[in-house]
Design a protein around this motif. Structure first.
Motif, PDB file in Angstrom:
ATOM      1  N   ARG A 160      68.288 146.425  34.170  1.00 57.61           N
ATOM      2  CA  ARG A 160      68.209 147.507  32.936  1.00 57.61           C
ATOM      3  C   ARG A 160      68.674 146.782  31.678  1.00 57.61           C
ATOM      4  O   ARG A 160      68.348 147.449  30.793  1.00 57.61           O
ATOM      5  N   ASP A 161      69.459 145.615  31.643  1.00 58.13           N
ATOM      6  CA  ASP A 161      69.934 145.150  30.509  1.00 58.13           C
ATOM      7  C   ASP A 161      68.751 144.849  29.552  1.00 58.13           C
ATOM      8  O   ASP A 161      67.787 144.009  29.867  1.00 58.13           O
ATOM      9  N   PHE A 162      68.846 144.771  28.329  1.00 59.74           N
ATOM     10  CA  PHE A 162      67.938 144.295  27.127  1.00 59.74           C
ATOM     11  C   PHE A 162      68.682 143.963  25.911  1.00 59.74           C
ATOM     12  O   PHE A 162      69.570 144.423  25.722  1.00 59.74           O
ATOM     13  N   ALA A 163      68.085 142.825  25.332  1.00 61.52           N
ATOM     14  CA  ALA A 163      68.656 142.288  24.350  1.00 61.52           C
ATOM     15  C   ALA A 163      67.603 142.469  22.980  1.00 61.52           C
ATOM     16  O   ALA A 163      66.536 142.054  23.232  1.00 61.52           O
ATOM     17  N   ALA A 164      67.886 143.107  21.875  1.00 60.46           N
ATOM     18  CA  ALA A 164      67.018 143.002  20.687  1.00 60.46           C
ATOM     19  C   ALA A 164      66.900 141.966  20.008  1.00 60.46           C
ATOM     20  O   ALA A 164      65.857 141.762  19.464  1.00 60.46           O
ATOM     21  N   ALA A 165      68.287 141.001  19.778  1.00 61.86           N
ATOM     22  CA  ALA A 165      68.274 140.144  18.961  1.00 61.86           C
ATOM     23  C   ALA A 165      68.257 138.955  19.521  1.00 61.86           C
ATOM     24  O   ALA A 165      69.042 138.607  20.802  1.00 61.86           O
ATOM     25  N   PRO A 166      67.570 137.977  19.075  1.00 58.44           N
ATOM     26  CA  PRO A 166      67.345 136.638  19.508  1.00 58.44           C
ATOM     27  C   PRO A 166      68.876 136.106  19.547  1.00 58.44           C
ATOM     28  O   PRO A 166      69.145 135.051  20.783  1.00 58.44           O
ATOM     29  N   GLY A 167      69.831 136.509  19.152  1.00 60.37           N
ATOM     30  CA  GLY A 167      71.294 135.789  19.130  1.00 60.37           C
ATOM     31  C   GLY A 167      71.927 136.235  20.450  1.00 60.37           C
ATOM     32  O   GLY A 167      72.996 135.622  20.961  1.00 60.37           O
ATOM     33  N   HIS A 168      71.287 137.176  21.297  1.00 65.07           N
ATOM     34  CA  HIS A 168      71.933 137.287  22.660  1.00 65.07           C
ATOM     35  C   HIS A 168      71.495 136.251  23.655  1.00 65.07           C
ATOM     36  O   HIS A 168      71.920 136.353  24.740  1.00 65.07           O
ATOM     37  N   MET A 169      70.467 135.395  23.525  1.00 65.08           N
ATOM     38  CA  MET A 169      69.871 134.514  24.335  1.00 65.08           C
ATOM     39  C   MET A 169      70.762 133.814  25.270  1.00 65.08           C
ATOM     40  O   MET A 169      70.638 133.859  26.396  1.00 65.08           O
ATOM     41  N   ALA A 170      71.594 133.021  24.717  1.00 65.74           N
ATOM     42  CA  ALA A 170      72.486 131.936  25.297  1.00 65.74           C
ATOM     43  C   ALA A 170      73.399 132.686  25.992  1.00 65.74           C
ATOM     44  O   ALA A 170      73.820 132.228  27.283  1.00 65.74           O
ATOM     45  N   LYS A 223      60.581 149.876  29.449  1.00 63.71           N
ATOM     46  CA  LYS A 223      60.634 150.770  28.501  1.00 63.71           C
ATOM     47  C   LYS A 223      61.231 152.117  29.439  1.00 63.71           C
ATOM     48  O   LYS A 223      62.340 152.751  28.647  1.00 63.71           O
ATOM     49  N   GLU A 224      60.875 152.426  30.545  1.00 58.58           N
ATOM     50  CA  GLU A 224      61.329 153.261  31.251  1.00 58.58           C
ATOM     51  C   GLU A 224      62.737 153.026  31.762  1.00 58.58           C
ATOM     52  O   GLU A 224      63.903 153.927  31.690  1.00 58.58           O
ATOM     53  N   VAL A 225      62.958 152.051  32.508  1.00 59.59           N
ATOM     54  CA  VAL A 225      64.248 151.524  33.132  1.00 59.59           C
ATOM     55  C   VAL A 225      65.412 151.510  31.904  1.00 59.59           C
ATOM     56  O   VAL A 225      66.524 151.491  32.480  1.00 59.59           O
ATOM     57  N   CYS A 226      64.883 151.045  30.857  1.00 59.88           N
ATOM     58  CA  CYS A 226      65.988 150.625  29.981  1.00 59.88           C
ATOM     59  C   CYS A 226      66.302 151.989  28.899  1.00 59.88           C
ATOM     60  O   CYS A 226      66.933 151.771  27.999  1.00 59.88           O
ATOM     61  N   LYS A 227      65.647 153.120  29.229  1.00 60.22           N
ATOM     62  CA  LYS A 227      65.979 154.063  28.324  1.00 60.22           C
ATOM     63  C   LYS A 227      67.295 154.787  28.529  1.00 60.22           C
ATOM     64  O   LYS A 227      67.741 155.199  27.345  1.00 60.22           O
ATOM     65  N   THR A 228      67.860 154.306  29.521  1.00 57.27           N
ATOM     66  CA  THR A 228      69.378 154.759  29.508  1.00 57.27           C
ATOM     67  C   THR A 228      70.570 153.757  29.124  1.00 57.27           C
ATOM     68  O   THR A 228      71.599 154.068  29.289  1.00 57.27           O
ATOM     69  N   SER A 229      69.970 152.781  28.874  1.00 61.35           N
ATOM     70  CA  SER A 229      70.683 151.642  28.468  1.00 61.35           C
ATOM     71  C   SER A 229      71.426 151.906  26.780  1.00 61.35           C
ATOM     72  O   SER A 229      70.803 152.730  26.295  1.00 61.35           O
ATOM     73  N   CYS A 230      72.425 151.185  26.648  1.00 60.94           N
ATOM     74  CA  CYS A 230      72.931 151.287  25.319  1.00 60.94           C
ATOM     75  C   CYS A 230      72.132 150.879  24.401  1.00 60.94           C
ATOM     76  O   CYS A 230      72.288 151.206  23.184  1.00 60.94           O
ATOM     77  N   MET A 231      71.057 149.908  24.431  1.00 63.41           N
ATOM     78  CA  MET A 231      70.113 149.439  23.869  1.00 63.41           C
ATOM     79  C   MET A 231      68.624 149.454  24.425  1.00 63.41           C
ATOM     80  O   MET A 231      68.118 148.592  25.066  1.00 63.41           O
ATOM     81  N   PRO A 232      68.122 150.767  24.388  1.00 62.58           N
ATOM     82  CA  PRO A 232      66.806 151.206  24.823  1.00 62.58           C
ATOM     83  C   PRO A 232      65.740 149.996  24.225  1.00 62.58           C
ATOM     84  O   PRO A 232      65.877 149.734  23.215  1.00 62.58           O
ATOM     85  N   LEU A 233      64.669 149.931  25.033  1.00 62.89           N
ATOM     86  CA  LEU A 233      63.306 149.316  24.624  1.00 62.89           C
ATOM     87  C   LEU A 233      62.778 149.798  23.562  1.00 62.89           C
ATOM     88  O   LEU A 233      62.225 150.888  23.848  1.00 62.89           O
ATOM     89  N   THR A 234      62.741 149.454  22.283  1.00 63.88           N
ATOM     90  CA  THR A 234      61.951 150.260  21.241  1.00 63.88           C
ATOM     91  C   THR A 234      60.911 149.449  20.358  1.00 63.88           C
ATOM     92  O   THR A 234      60.250 150.044  19.937  1.00 63.88           O
TER      93      THR A 234
END
Length: 212
Positions: free
Chosen positions: A85-95, A63-74
């Protein structure tokens, strides 16, 4: 070089089966299953049977390292990749993320053999490095075979939880989960060490089902 996926999830999270379904399909896909490992980090609610304080620390770290990402951990479910620091909210990002992070020829490889003996983990770690670099080792204890009714689950397999994060032998903090310094290695060399750690097993855990 297998990428590391940490699925931040929870038994009581009604949306979390969406991520698990995608990860399961990738694990069963011969084009993807050799390209990644998954750690399921249950930090959603402290009274859940899969919850651990280490998982909660993971959540705080990302949550701390992703807070400056375009997709913060929420929120849940969320996936983080390779300590980045990259983070994907949607399952569709996995592949697409597996494709992005896959490395055909890694700069280092690691092998380990572990036992539990007289209340201690005894871990033999061997690292081979193709280039000159400093190596860190992060050892995490995962538990398989935990039965807990998954909120929002649409299939029986969703109630059986595997690769559940229980403990971090090499330690984690809210600012660092990268493990311990294994040492500097010259190019085209190998190094092995035997490491010992105290076994911690909470009441609801089963160390017979642990893996590292």
């Amino acid at each position: 070089q297998r990428m590391l996926i940490v699925d931040h999830t929870g038994v009581g999270c009604g949306y979390c089966p969406n991520m698990k379904s995608v990860l399961k399909s990738l694990e069963e896909d011969n084009n993807y299953n050799y390209k990644f490992n998954v750690v399921y980090s249950y930090s959603y609610y402290p009274t859940e049977p899969c919850y651990s304080s280490v998982a909660d620390t993971f959540w705080s770290y990302y949550k701390e390292v992703c807070k400056t990402s375009c997709m913060p951990l929420t929120g849940y479910p969320s996936a983080t990749f390779n300590f980045c620091r990259d983070f994907a909210a949607a399952p569709g990002h996995m592949a697409s993320k597996v494709d992005e992070y896959w490395v055909e020829n890694p700069t280092a490889s690691v092998a380990l053999a572990a036992t539990i003996n007289e209340g201690k983990y005894v871990v033999n770690v061997e690292v081979k490095s193709a280039v000159a670099q400093n190596i860190h080792i992060a050892l995490w204890a995962l538990e398989d075979g935990i039965y807990a009714k998954q909120s929002g689950g649409s299939a029986g397999w969703m109630n059986n939880h595997h690769s559940v994060l229980r403990d971090a032998l090499t330690g984690v903090t809210k600012s660092d989960i990268s493990g311990i310094d294994f040492g500097y290695m010259q190019a085209n060399t190998a190094k092995s060490k035997v490491l010992e750690f105290e076994l911690f097993e909470a009441t609801a855990w089963n160390s017979d089902n642990f893996k590292l």
